[in-house]
Design an enzyme around this catalytic site. Sequence first.
Site, PDB file in Angstrom:
ATOM      1  CD1 TRP A 130      -0.126   3.563  14.077  1.00 16.76           C
ATOM      2  CD2 TRP A 130      -1.730   4.350  12.729  1.00 16.76           C
ATOM      3  NE1 TRP A 130       0.184   4.861  13.770  1.00 16.76           N
ATOM      4  CE2 TRP A 130      -0.779   5.366  12.946  1.00 16.76           C
ATOM      5  CE3 TRP A 130      -2.816   4.628  11.905  1.00 16.76           C
ATOM      6  CZ2 TRP A 130      -0.885   6.629  12.376  1.00 16.76           C
ATOM      7  CZ3 TRP A 130      -2.923   5.872  11.337  1.00 16.76           C
ATOM      8  CH2 TRP A 130      -1.974   6.867  11.566  1.00 16.76           C
ATOM      9  CG  ASP A 211      -4.000   2.395   6.840  1.00 15.70           C
ATOM     10  OD1 ASP A 211      -3.320   2.941   5.946  1.00 15.70           O
ATOM     11  OD2 ASP A 211      -3.851   2.651   8.056  1.00 15.70           O
ATOM     12  CE  LYS A 246       5.733   5.816   8.178  1.00 19.91           C
ATOM     13  NZ  LYS A 246       4.654   5.289   8.900  1.00 19.91           N
TER      14      LYS A 246
HETATM   15  C1  LIG Z   1      -0.976   1.723   9.658  1.00 20.31           C
HETATM   16  C2  LIG Z   1      -0.728   3.160   9.367  1.00 20.31           C
HETATM   17  N1  LIG Z   1      -1.647   3.857   8.688  1.00 20.31           N
HETATM   18  C3  LIG Z   1      -1.479   5.157   8.414  1.00 20.31           C
HETATM   19  C4  LIG Z   1      -0.345   5.820   8.791  1.00 20.31           C
HETATM   20  C5  LIG Z   1      -0.276   7.309   8.484  1.00 20.31           C
HETATM   21  O1  LIG Z   1       0.738   7.731   7.745  1.00 20.31           O
HETATM   22  P1  LIG Z   1       0.996   9.285   7.443  1.00 20.31           P
HETATM   23  O2  LIG Z   1       2.214   9.634   8.201  1.00 20.31           O
HETATM   24  O3  LIG Z   1       1.182   9.339   5.970  1.00 20.31           O
HETATM   25  O4  LIG Z   1      -0.181  10.062   7.887  1.00 20.31           O
HETATM   26  C6  LIG Z   1       0.641   5.153   9.505  1.00 20.31           C
HETATM   27  C7  LIG Z   1       1.855   5.856   9.963  1.00 20.31           C
HETATM   28  O5  LIG Z   1       2.578   5.454  10.801  1.00 20.31           O
HETATM   29  C8  LIG Z   1       0.442   3.784   9.795  1.00 20.31           C
HETATM   30  O6  LIG Z   1       1.350   3.080  10.471  1.00 20.31           O
END
Ligand SMILES: Cc1ncc(COP(=O)(O)O)c(C=O)c1O
Length: 399
Positions: A130, A211, A246
């Site tokens: 990501w 994560d 999510k």
């Molecule tokens: C791999 C990963 N980590 C962390 C996040 C962060 O999520 P948040 O929207 O809760 O900050 C995302 C969001 O797309 C993600 O895909």
Amino acid sequence: MWKSVAAAPADSILGLTEAYKNDPNPHKVNLGVGVYMDNTGTTPILQCVKDAERILLGVEQSKSYLPISGDPQFGRQIQRLVFGEGSDIITNDRAATAHSPGGTGGLRIGAELIKRFRPEAATWISSPTWANHRGIFTAAGFPIKEYPYYDAASKGLRFEDLLATLNQVPAGDVVLLHACCHNPSGVDPDEDQWQKIAAVAADRGWLPFLDFAYQGLGVGIEADRTAVTAFAATGVDFFVASSFSKNFGLYNERTGAITVVSPTAEEKNIALSHLKATVRVCYSNPPAHGGLIVKTILSEPTLEAHWRQELAAMCGRIVAMRQALVDGLAARGVNQDFSYIKRQKGMFSFSGLADETVAWLRECKAIYVVGGGRINVAGLTSANIDYVCDSIAEALRQD
Ligand SMILES: Cc1ncc(COP(=O)(O)O)c(C=O)c1O
């Protein structure tokens, strides 16, 4: 102040969504954006969230500040969700949890905390990962290194290379791992592979940072904690960043958590004091509403059961859309093997579509896919699946 400053690059995925919104084509399909969509193409508010909000409206007496690490009951419920009831980490009081603004906030607070005590460390991220992982850990001052992860040829994991690299990571460095539903590939290690990775961490002394942004969207709440359980069993220090964007659909409420696991309760108390000190200078204390919703749902068995049903339905829809895509392409005579899409986990999939195909789909069919071929499977619906399969089949026939 800004005259001689070049503009920062726009976020590529959010830019794609802008382009999608402005596209007049009535058949347009957005497979780029990273949010869950239901079969009508909308990102719904879960019914259990609405119920929890109704309860909160009745019982909330004050909007005064939360404690620095959030509501203590929130922290307890998150630990139960992340580690499972009866986990040794909970029984022996070895984890400190702070409610954070989203998973991103949890990652950043964790990174800031580690930087205070490991100023020389590098952070290792998967190749690919990501995009914001690199940004967050760079912003916290870490040099970034990569470990091998995805194999485009086999559409699977480069497990031997991954393990060999992790065996060379210096003690004290940080290794950031996707606990489940790897973004962008959808390819996860299996249980045996996680145990091997955790054993290397214990042996080499690097710091695992998990994560955990998609718990419950891969296979299920319990099955998705395989990685966490593997690291928990080793007794080492590790970090977990949770996101409730999510799995609770709380995207704009910015709700997540950072959990620091220590070998003993005494060390955990020290970790907690520094975790709070880190939060204090970043945003002082967390925004309450989303965390109170999560706490309310997880503290009330009927609401939790309802949440589990709604989450299982989201997960089931994603699995069904993976199947429909693979079957739909086969039914149109596409002879390329796409069966790997069914083996991937979570919302995202490396579709295997080449960049020229991605460009053609966007220009000629108004189907928006991220460069590199990542698709959000939750963007597929029973109304657009035939159009998407027809279009991909047409694109591949032209190759
Ligand atoms: C791999 C990963 N980590 C962390 C996040 C962060 O999520 P948040 O929207 O809760 O900050 C995302 C969001 O797309 C993600 O895909």
